[in-house]
Scaffold this active site. Structure first.
Site, PDB file in Angstrom:
ATOM      1  N   TYR A 131       0.863  -1.181   0.000  1.00  0.00           N
ATOM      2  CA  TYR A 131       0.000   0.000   0.000  1.00  0.00           C
ATOM      3  C   TYR A 131       0.896   1.227   0.000  1.00  0.00           C
ATOM      4  O   TYR A 131       1.752   1.378   0.890  1.00  0.00           O
ATOM      5  CB  TYR A 131      -0.875  -0.037   1.245  1.00  0.00           C
ATOM      6  CG  TYR A 131      -1.862   1.093   1.381  1.00  0.00           C
ATOM      7  CD1 TYR A 131      -3.016   1.143   0.610  1.00  0.00           C
ATOM      8  CD2 TYR A 131      -1.654   2.110   2.318  1.00  0.00           C
ATOM      9  CE1 TYR A 131      -3.932   2.171   0.749  1.00  0.00           C
ATOM     10  CE2 TYR A 131      -2.567   3.137   2.470  1.00  0.00           C
ATOM     11  CZ  TYR A 131      -3.703   3.157   1.676  1.00  0.00           C
ATOM     12  OH  TYR A 131      -4.609   4.179   1.825  1.00  0.00           O
ATOM     13  N   GLU A 135       4.969   9.546   1.657  1.00  0.00           N
ATOM     14  CA  GLU A 135       6.100  10.025   0.869  1.00  0.00           C
ATOM     15  C   GLU A 135       7.115  10.663   1.814  1.00  0.00           C
ATOM     16  O   GLU A 135       6.795  10.917   2.983  1.00  0.00           O
ATOM     17  CB  GLU A 135       5.623  11.022  -0.193  1.00  0.00           C
ATOM     18  CG  GLU A 135       4.674  10.382  -1.199  1.00  0.00           C
ATOM     19  CD  GLU A 135       4.276  11.314  -2.350  1.00  0.00           C
ATOM     20  OE1 GLU A 135       4.722  12.483  -2.349  1.00  0.00           O
ATOM     21  OE2 GLU A 135       3.511  10.860  -3.224  1.00  0.00           O
ATOM     22  N   SER A 138       5.564  13.794   3.129  1.00  0.00           N
ATOM     23  CA  SER A 138       4.146  13.762   3.528  1.00  0.00           C
ATOM     24  C   SER A 138       3.830  12.428   4.166  1.00  0.00           C
ATOM     25  O   SER A 138       3.563  11.448   3.491  1.00  0.00           O
ATOM     26  CB  SER A 138       3.232  14.008   2.321  1.00  0.00           C
ATOM     27  OG  SER A 138       3.380  13.007   1.344  1.00  0.00           O
ATOM     28  N   ARG A 250      -6.441   0.367  10.355  1.00  0.00           N
ATOM     29  CA  ARG A 250      -6.173   0.666  11.769  1.00  0.00           C
ATOM     30  C   ARG A 250      -6.675  -0.446  12.677  1.00  0.00           C
ATOM     31  O   ARG A 250      -6.060  -0.736  13.707  1.00  0.00           O
ATOM     32  CB  ARG A 250      -6.811   2.010  12.132  1.00  0.00           C
ATOM     33  CG  ARG A 250      -6.023   3.175  11.581  1.00  0.00           C
ATOM     34  CD  ARG A 250      -6.774   4.494  11.609  1.00  0.00           C
ATOM     35  NE  ARG A 250      -5.922   5.547  11.051  1.00  0.00           N
ATOM     36  CZ  ARG A 250      -6.340   6.737  10.662  1.00  0.00           C
ATOM     37  NH1 ARG A 250      -7.643   7.039  10.755  1.00  0.00           N
ATOM     38  NH2 ARG A 250      -5.500   7.627  10.172  1.00  0.00           N
ATOM     39  N   ARG A 275      10.682 -18.994  37.626  1.00  0.00           N
ATOM     40  CA  ARG A 275      11.836 -18.311  38.214  1.00  0.00           C
ATOM     41  C   ARG A 275      11.656 -18.214  39.728  1.00  0.00           C
ATOM     42  O   ARG A 275      10.632 -17.720  40.219  1.00  0.00           O
ATOM     43  CB  ARG A 275      11.968 -16.909  37.619  1.00  0.00           C
ATOM     44  CG  ARG A 275      13.030 -16.018  38.256  1.00  0.00           C
ATOM     45  CD  ARG A 275      14.427 -16.504  37.936  1.00  0.00           C
ATOM     46  NE  ARG A 275      15.413 -15.495  38.307  1.00  0.00           N
ATOM     47  CZ  ARG A 275      16.713 -15.702  38.312  1.00  0.00           C
ATOM     48  NH1 ARG A 275      17.199 -16.900  37.963  1.00  0.00           N
ATOM     49  NH2 ARG A 275      17.542 -14.747  38.647  1.00  0.00           N
ATOM     50  N   PHE A 285       5.127 -13.021  44.560  1.00  0.00           N
ATOM     51  CA  PHE A 285       5.319 -11.692  45.144  1.00  0.00           C
ATOM     52  C   PHE A 285       4.245 -10.737  44.619  1.00  0.00           C
ATOM     53  O   PHE A 285       4.014 -10.629  43.412  1.00  0.00           O
ATOM     54  CB  PHE A 285       6.715 -11.169  44.834  1.00  0.00           C
ATOM     55  CG  PHE A 285       7.804 -11.955  45.503  1.00  0.00           C
ATOM     56  CD1 PHE A 285       8.103 -11.738  46.841  1.00  0.00           C
ATOM     57  CD2 PHE A 285       8.498 -12.933  44.813  1.00  0.00           C
ATOM     58  CE1 PHE A 285       9.096 -12.478  47.472  1.00  0.00           C
ATOM     59  CE2 PHE A 285       9.490 -13.674  45.433  1.00  0.00           C
ATOM     60  CZ  PHE A 285       9.789 -13.452  46.769  1.00  0.00           C
ATOM     61  N   GLY A 346      13.665  -9.280  34.120  1.00  0.00           N
ATOM     62  CA  GLY A 346      14.886  -8.700  34.664  1.00  0.00           C
ATOM     63  C   GLY A 346      15.998  -8.668  33.628  1.00  0.00           C
ATOM     64  O   GLY A 346      15.784  -8.340  32.459  1.00  0.00           O
ATOM     65  N   GLU A 370       0.054   3.322  10.089  1.00  0.00           N
ATOM     66  CA  GLU A 370      -1.373   3.564   9.842  1.00  0.00           C
ATOM     67  C   GLU A 370      -1.871   4.814  10.568  1.00  0.00           C
ATOM     68  O   GLU A 370      -3.006   4.877  11.040  1.00  0.00           O
ATOM     69  CB  GLU A 370      -2.228   2.350  10.258  1.00  0.00           C
ATOM     70  CG  GLU A 370      -1.821   1.040   9.627  1.00  0.00           C
ATOM     71  CD  GLU A 370      -2.092   0.953   8.145  1.00  0.00           C
ATOM     72  OE1 GLU A 370      -2.451   1.965   7.538  1.00  0.00           O
ATOM     73  OE2 GLU A 370      -1.937  -0.145   7.589  1.00  0.00           O
TER      74      GLU A 370
END
Length: 387
Positions: A131, A135, A138, A250, A275, A285, A346, A370
C-alpha cells in the site's frame, strides 16, 4: 529461545468455521512461525515462503468475497486471525494486514471487470501486495503527496517517490495513491501498479529497530507508464479510497498489537511461575503479580475495543472513530505490556535469550504505522466535537 505454546485465548467466535480457522492459525503459528522468527529477524530475512503457505491455507483473503477467491469472513474473525499470527511473528501478522489493505481499493472501488481480472490473483496467495500512500515529505499530511501521474493517451506517466512502504521491492502489486489533478485531496487518484512495472524501482530496505524481517523501502517512479485501465475508482477519488482503507487498516494494526502484547504476557507469566527467588516463584510476590494483572487487564480491554469496532464494520455502520480509538489504545497497550514483560524477566529480558526484547522493539512501530497515535487523537477529537 523459542517461546513455548501459550494457552489458547478464550474467544467468542460466531461460527464453527471461525473456530476451525483460529485452530488452523494457531497450528500454523506453532509449526511455521515461532520456530524461525528469532533467527530470520536477526538475519533480516523476509519470509516470502510463509506468505505462500498462508495463502494456500486461505488466510490471505479472509475478508473478501468468495466470488473472487476470498474467505468471506467477517472482520471480527479476520482480526482475531491477525492477532494469532502477530503473537507468533509480527512481521507476518502485519504483512497480512498490509496485504489485505492493499486489496481494499480494488475490492471496494473497482469495477466488476477490474475485480474479475485482478482480484483472484491478488487473493490467491501467489501474489503479495503493498500500500503506497506515504512520501518522504508527507507522512501524516497524506493529502500533500507529490507523486505525479499525468495521462498520456491510454497510459499514466508516473514520477515521484513513495516512502515507508511495507513489502517495498518485494510486492507483486502496489495500490498507489498519486496526484492526477491540482493540490489538495481532490487531486489524488489510485492506481493499481504491477510490481514488475518498468520505471518502478525500490531503494535498499530501511535499517529498523524492529520488524527486521519485514522489508520497508522507498519506491521510485521514473516515467513508469501505467495503463489507464488500472485507475481504481474515478480520478480525484483517491483520497476517499485511502481514508476508507485506513479505517480498516487501523483495526488490523490494533489486532496485531494485541497479539504481540498477548505473547509478551504469556512469556512473562511462564517466566514468573518458574523463576525462583527467596525460595519461591517470583509470581508469588504481590508487586509482580499486580504487574501481571494490569498487563492482562489492558490486553482484554484492547481486544474488546477492537472487536467492538469490527462488529460495527461488519454491520455496515460507521466505525472511523472506533477504529482510531482501537488503534490508539491497543498500540499504547502493547508498548506498556512489552516494557513490563522485559521488567518481569529482569536481566534476561534485556538479552536475546528470550523474545521479550524483540517484542518491545516491535511494539514501538505499531504506535506509528497507519497514522501515528497523535493523529488518532486528532481523529477522535474531531468526531467528538463536530456538529
Amino acid at each position: 529461545m523459542t517461546p513455548s505454546p501459550a494457552k489458547a485465548v478464550d474467544r467468542q467466535l460466531p461460527t464453527e468455521e471461525a473456530r476451525e480457522l483460529l485452530s488452523l492459525t494457531r497450528d500454523l503459528v506453532q509449526r511455521e512461525l515461532q520456530p524461525r522468527a528469532a533467527e530470520d529477524e536477526a538475519a533480516d530475512r523476509f519470509p516470502r515462503d510463509v506468505f505462500r503457505t498462508l495463502g494456500e491455507a486461505g488466510l490471505l483473503s479472509l475478508p473478501y468475497d468468495e466470488k473472487y477467491g476470498g474467505g468471506e469472513q467477517p472482520y471480527e474473525v479476520y482480526l482475531q486471525v491477525l492477532e494469532e499470527l502477530s503473537a507468533g511473528w509480527l512481521a507476518v501478522g502485519l504483512g497480512v494486514s498490509v496485504h489485505t489493505l492493499s486489496c481494499h481499493a480494488l475490492a471496494t472501488f473497482g469495477t466488476e471487470e477490474q475485480r474479475a481480472a485482478w482480484l483472484p490473483g491478488m487473493l490467491s496467495g501467489e501474489q503479495l501486495g503493498a500500500y503506497c500512500l506515504s512520501e518522504p515529505q508527507s507522512g501524516s499530511d497524506a493529502a500533500a503527496l507529490r507523486t505525479r501521474a499525468d495521462l498520456d493517451g491510454e497510459e499514466y506517466v508516473v514520477n515521484g517517490t513513495k516512502a515507508w512502504i511495507t513489502h517495498g521491492g518485494q510486492a507483486d502489486f502496489y495500490s498507489a495513491l498519486v496526484r492526477t489533478g491540482g493540490e489538495g485531496p481532490k487531486g489524488i487518484s489510485c492506481l493499481l501498479v504491477p510490481g514488475d512495472q518498468p520505471g518502478l524501482s525500490a531503494a535498499a530496505p530501511e535499517h529498523k529497530m524492529g520488524m527486521r524481517s519485514s522489508p520497508t523501502a522507498q519506491l521510485h517512479f521514473d516515467g513508469a507508464r501505467v495503463s489507464r485501465d488500472r485507475l481504481v475508482g474515478e480520478e480525484g477519488q483517491g483520497f476517499q479510497i485511502a481514508l476508507a482503507a485506513l479505517d480498516s487498516g487501523r483495526l488490523g494494526i490494533a489486532a496485531c498489537a494485541i497479539g504481540v502484547a498477548q505473547a509478551a504476557l504469556d512469556l512473562a507469566v511462564d517466566y514468573a511461575r518458574t523463576r525462583r527467588q527467596f525460595g519461591r516463584p517470583i509470581a508469588d510476590f504481590q508487586g509482580l503479580s499486580f504487574m501481571l494483572a494490569d498487563m492482562a487487564t489492558q490486553i482484554e480491554a484492547g481486544r474488546a475495543l477492537y472487536l467492538s469496532a469490527a462488529r460495527l464494520r461488519d454491520a455496515g455502520r460507521p466505525f472511523s472513530k472506533e477504529a482510531a480509538m482501537a488503534k490508539l489504545f491497543c498500540t499504547d497497550t502493547v508498548m506498556r505490556v512489552t516494557t513490563d514483560a522485559v521488567q518481569v524477566l529482569g536481566g534476561y529480558g534485556y538479552t536475546q535469550d528470550f523474545p521479550a526484547e524483540r517484542y518491545m522493539r516491535e511494539a514501538k512501530v505499531l504506535q506509528i504505522v497507519e497514522g501515528t497515535n497523535q493523529i488518532q487523537r486528532l481523529v477522535i477529537g474531531r468526531h467528538l466535537t463536530k456538529g
